[in-house]
Design a protein around this motif. Structure first.
Motif, PDB file in Angstrom:
ATOM      1  N   TRP A 137      70.746  30.917  12.518  1.00 24.22           N
ATOM      2  CA  TRP A 137      71.604  29.873  12.597  1.00 24.22           C
ATOM      3  C   TRP A 137      72.947  30.614  12.762  1.00 24.22           C
ATOM      4  O   TRP A 137      73.094  31.565  12.338  1.00 24.22           O
ATOM      5  CB  TRP A 137      71.810  29.216  11.104  1.00 24.22           C
ATOM      6  CG  TRP A 137      72.612  28.034  11.255  1.00 24.22           C
ATOM      7  CD1 TRP A 137      73.663  27.990  10.516  1.00 24.22           C
ATOM      8  CD2 TRP A 137      72.179  26.663  11.647  1.00 24.22           C
ATOM      9  NE1 TRP A 137      74.274  26.599  10.732  1.00 24.22           N
ATOM     10  CE2 TRP A 137      73.608  25.927  11.575  1.00 24.22           C
ATOM     11  CE3 TRP A 137      71.153  26.096  12.366  1.00 24.22           C
ATOM     12  CZ2 TRP A 137      73.619  24.410  11.769  1.00 24.22           C
ATOM     13  CZ3 TRP A 137      71.295  24.923  12.665  1.00 24.22           C
ATOM     14  CH2 TRP A 137      72.626  24.028  12.417  1.00 24.22           C
TER      15      TRP A 137
ATOM     16  N   LYS B 100      79.657  29.932  11.169  1.00 27.54           N
ATOM     17  CA  LYS B 100      80.386  28.771  11.099  1.00 27.54           C
ATOM     18  C   LYS B 100      81.501  28.900  12.485  1.00 27.54           C
ATOM     19  O   LYS B 100      81.687  28.015  13.292  1.00 27.54           O
ATOM     20  CB  LYS B 100      81.491  28.534   9.843  1.00 27.54           C
ATOM     21  CG  LYS B 100      82.113  27.546   9.931  1.00 27.54           C
ATOM     22  CD  LYS B 100      82.861  27.356   8.512  1.00 27.54           C
ATOM     23  CE  LYS B 100      83.546  25.928   8.540  1.00 27.54           C
ATOM     24  NZ  LYS B 100      84.241  25.556   7.144  1.00 27.54           N
TER      25      LYS B 100
ATOM     26  N   SER C  60      80.442  19.438  19.681  1.00 28.02           N
ATOM     27  CA  SER C  60      79.643  18.779  18.566  1.00 28.02           C
ATOM     28  C   SER C  60      79.636  17.095  18.711  1.00 28.02           C
ATOM     29  O   SER C  60      80.727  16.701  19.350  1.00 28.02           O
ATOM     30  CB  SER C  60      80.846  19.195  17.291  1.00 28.02           C
ATOM     31  OG  SER C  60      80.411  18.252  16.047  1.00 28.02           O
TER      32      SER C  60
ATOM     33  N   ASP D 165      69.127  14.572  -0.232  1.00 29.81           N
ATOM     34  CA  ASP D 165      70.008  15.712  -0.257  1.00 29.81           C
ATOM     35  C   ASP D 165      70.354  15.997  -1.615  1.00 29.81           C
ATOM     36  O   ASP D 165      69.921  15.296  -2.331  1.00 29.81           O
ATOM     37  CB  ASP D 165      71.197  15.664   0.811  1.00 29.81           C
ATOM     38  CG  ASP D 165      72.405  14.685   0.378  1.00 29.81           C
ATOM     39  OD1 ASP D 165      72.151  14.247  -0.857  1.00 29.81           O
ATOM     40  OD2 ASP D 165      73.197  14.506   1.142  1.00 29.81           O
TER      41      ASP D 165
ATOM     42  N   ALA E 276      66.522  17.471   9.831  1.00 26.78           N
ATOM     43  CA  ALA E 276      66.876  17.875  11.055  1.00 26.78           C
ATOM     44  C   ALA E 276      65.675  18.306  11.839  1.00 26.78           C
ATOM     45  O   ALA E 276      65.422  18.079  13.130  1.00 26.78           O
ATOM     46  CB  ALA E 276      68.049  18.994  10.998  1.00 26.78           C
TER      47      ALA E 276
ATOM     48  N   ARG F  26      71.603  22.636  17.810  1.00 25.38           N
ATOM     49  CA  ARG F  26      71.586  22.712  16.329  1.00 25.38           C
ATOM     50  C   ARG F  26      71.777  21.385  15.849  1.00 25.38           C
ATOM     51  O   ARG F  26      72.644  20.566  16.271  1.00 25.38           O
ATOM     52  CB  ARG F  26      72.336  23.740  15.798  1.00 25.38           C
ATOM     53  CG  ARG F  26      72.541  25.239  16.556  1.00 25.38           C
ATOM     54  CD  ARG F  26      71.472  25.956  15.868  1.00 25.38           C
ATOM     55  NE  ARG F  26      71.472  27.494  16.306  1.00 25.38           N
ATOM     56  CZ  ARG F  26      70.502  28.074  16.841  1.00 25.38           C
ATOM     57  NH1 ARG F  26      69.226  27.725  16.875  1.00 25.38           N
ATOM     58  NH2 ARG F  26      70.765  29.231  17.038  1.00 25.38           N
TER      59      ARG F  26
ATOM     60  N   THR G  13      72.090  18.815  12.330  1.00 28.52           N
ATOM     61  CA  THR G  13      72.271  18.624  10.834  1.00 28.52           C
ATOM     62  C   THR G  13      71.143  17.868  10.439  1.00 28.52           C
ATOM     63  O   THR G  13      70.815  16.793  11.247  1.00 28.52           O
ATOM     64  CB  THR G  13      73.507  18.577  10.498  1.00 28.52           C
ATOM     65  OG1 THR G  13      73.838  16.921  10.846  1.00 28.52           O
ATOM     66  CG2 THR G  13      74.564  19.567  10.883  1.00 28.52           C
ATOM     67  N   ASP G  14      70.903  17.655   8.964  1.00 33.64           N
ATOM     68  CA  ASP G  14      70.100  16.411   8.706  1.00 33.64           C
ATOM     69  C   ASP G  14      71.032  15.216   8.852  1.00 33.64           C
ATOM     70  O   ASP G  14      72.153  15.351   8.735  1.00 33.64           O
ATOM     71  CB  ASP G  14      69.881  16.490   7.090  1.00 33.64           C
ATOM     72  CG  ASP G  14      68.755  17.555   6.799  1.00 33.64           C
ATOM     73  OD1 ASP G  14      68.005  18.095   7.472  1.00 33.64           O
ATOM     74  OD2 ASP G  14      69.134  18.233   5.659  1.00 33.64           O
TER      75      ASP G  14
ATOM     76  N   GLY H 150      74.286  12.226  11.432  1.00 32.65           N
ATOM     77  CA  GLY H 150      74.196  13.787  11.685  1.00 32.65           C
ATOM     78  C   GLY H 150      74.930  14.201  12.743  1.00 32.65           C
ATOM     79  O   GLY H 150      75.559  13.589  13.491  1.00 32.65           O
ATOM     80  N   GLU H 151      74.866  15.638  12.691  1.00 34.68           N
ATOM     81  CA  GLU H 151      75.734  16.317  13.844  1.00 34.68           C
ATOM     82  C   GLU H 151      74.767  17.011  14.913  1.00 34.68           C
ATOM     83  O   GLU H 151      73.756  17.483  14.465  1.00 34.68           O
ATOM     84  CB  GLU H 151      76.697  17.409  13.219  1.00 34.68           C
ATOM     85  CG  GLU H 151      77.789  16.525  12.627  1.00 34.68           C
ATOM     86  CD  GLU H 151      78.803  16.039  13.277  1.00 34.68           C
ATOM     87  OE1 GLU H 151      78.937  16.282  14.415  1.00 34.68           O
ATOM     88  OE2 GLU H 151      79.184  14.810  12.891  1.00 34.68           O
TER      89      GLU H 151
END
Length: 184
Positions: free
Chosen positions: A2, A5, A13, A42, A51, A95, A97-98, A141-142
């Motif tokens: 992963w 940041k 994004s 979560d 995800a 990538r 995210t949930d 999500g993202e």
């Protein structure tokens, strides 16, 4: 691996939304029937669609899309990456995210049993109860993408996300039908 940041900040994004058009039974994917039949949440107890589940559905959708376009399996590897001990690893260009529910809908418990096709009688040990998420629930999500804009990889991941017809278990029985779009 992963990205850190800072790496994510260098990627484009996008916020995606999943709106349920039928009740969904996603399951936790944690193994036992008791735990797996609960809706995933979560650490804040908000309902989520993992995800990894969304990415798997995107892979399936891309296979359907890529066939008629004659893109082949190489596009899938370039978009979603590949981890294989026999071949060099290929990093994914996306990538995720949930996808987290935007509100806190009330779930319901649904109990079903399988019925034998010949006898019309309930099959032994087939009674199960699942937690269902109601129609109309919206998840967000993202997606982080390192694909070049307007590249085949960029088009492929976008089409595969938008082409997801349903989420969760029992998709072939009409559960989890959804519409996926990009939040504006």
């Amino acid at each position: 691996s992963w990205p850190l940041k800072g790496d994510l900040l260098a990627m484009d994004s996008y916020t995606y939304r999943i709106r349920l058009t039928s009740d969904a039974e996603p399951g936790t994917g944690l193994g036992s029937d008791v735990i797996d039949n609960l809706a995933p949440r979560d650490h804040w107890r908000k309902l989520v669609i993992r995800a990894s589940h969304v990415k798997g559905l995107m892979r399936d959708a891309l296979r359907e899309i890529a066939g008629p376009l004659e893109w082949g399996r190489a596009i899938e590897t370039r978009v979603f990456g590949q981890r294989d001990e026999e071949r060099p690893s290929v990093e994914s260009v996306v990538r995720l995210t949930d996808a987290v529910a935007t509100d806190s809908p009330s779930t319901s418990l649904i109990t079903r049993t399988a019925v034998g096709p010949a006898s019309g009688v309930a099959q032994d040990k087939s009674l199960r109860t699942t937690e269902a998420i109601p129609v109309g629930t919206i998840f967000e999500g993202e997606v982080y993408s390192s694909a070049d804009s307007n590249s085949v990889e960029d088009l492929a991941w976008r089409l595969s996300l938008l082409a997801i017809p349903a989420v969760g278990a029992s998709r072939t029985r009409g559960c989890g039908a959804c519409i996926v779009d990009r939040k504006s």
